[in-house]
Design an enzyme around this catalytic site. Sequence first.
Site, short mmCIF file in Angstrom:
data_model
loop_
_atom_site.label_atom_id
_atom_site.label_comp_id
_atom_site.label_asym_id
_atom_site.label_seq_id
_atom_site.Cartn_x
_atom_site.Cartn_y
_atom_site.Cartn_z
N HIS A 1 -15.16 12.40 17.08
CA HIS A 1 -15.21 13.50 18.04
C HIS A 1 -16.43 14.38 17.79
O HIS A 1 -17.11 14.80 18.71
CB HIS A 1 -13.92 14.33 17.95
CG HIS A 1 -12.80 13.77 18.76
ND1 HIS A 1 -12.21 12.57 18.47
CD2 HIS A 1 -12.17 14.24 19.85
CE1 HIS A 1 -11.26 12.33 19.36
NE2 HIS A 1 -11.22 13.33 20.21
N LYS B 1 -0.35 12.74 17.19
CA LYS B 1 0.96 13.22 16.74
C LYS B 1 0.81 14.67 16.33
O LYS B 1 -0.26 15.11 15.95
CB LYS B 1 1.50 12.36 15.60
CG LYS B 1 0.81 12.55 14.28
CD LYS B 1 1.50 11.77 13.17
CE LYS B 1 0.76 12.02 11.86
NZ LYS B 1 1.32 11.27 10.76
#
Length: 184
Positions: free
Chosen positions: A36, A101
């Site tokens: 990212h 998650k």
Amino acid sequence: MMHITTPITFKDIKKMHAGDMVYISGIIYTGRDQAHKKMVEAIEQNKKLPFDFEGQVIYYVGPTPAKEGRPIGSCGPTSSYRMDPYSLTLMKKGLKVMIGKGDRSDEFIKDMIDQKAIYLQAVGGAGALLSKKVITSEVIAYEELGPEAIYKLEVKDFPVTVTYDIYGGNLVKDEVNKYRTIEI
């Protein structure tokens, strides 16, 4: 139970509500915090991105090496909060679905709703089972990051749960509040 195929359309996103079970088929991309960071740096430097983000899905995972005859090793979700500082930039490029998650920041949730994107969770601790939903796997960028490289995965009926939707639905908050009302 809902079945969707990538790339994701706004019509698909409008149908999903916090708590819905969804099976995804098609192409999804992987990426963790280091990937990212590199993608955001590429955007800031006006460089080419590893893939076109429009309507795409990023799964926060660092898969283990594949066993012989398998396309991928264990591929369970990683904690998502580490992607919060980078997510808005990627959503502005067209990213519509993030899978990981755990909980996200309030700022991420606000940005996600503003960008008409959605956050889904895969079941943590079930990486070996989730790998059975991967048909093909290929590293497409940042190979130097090892398991944190960007993979292009073809999946069939990959199971996820809608955690935050575009209407402000918040499965985490709903579930916590539900159990707070139980008297012991």
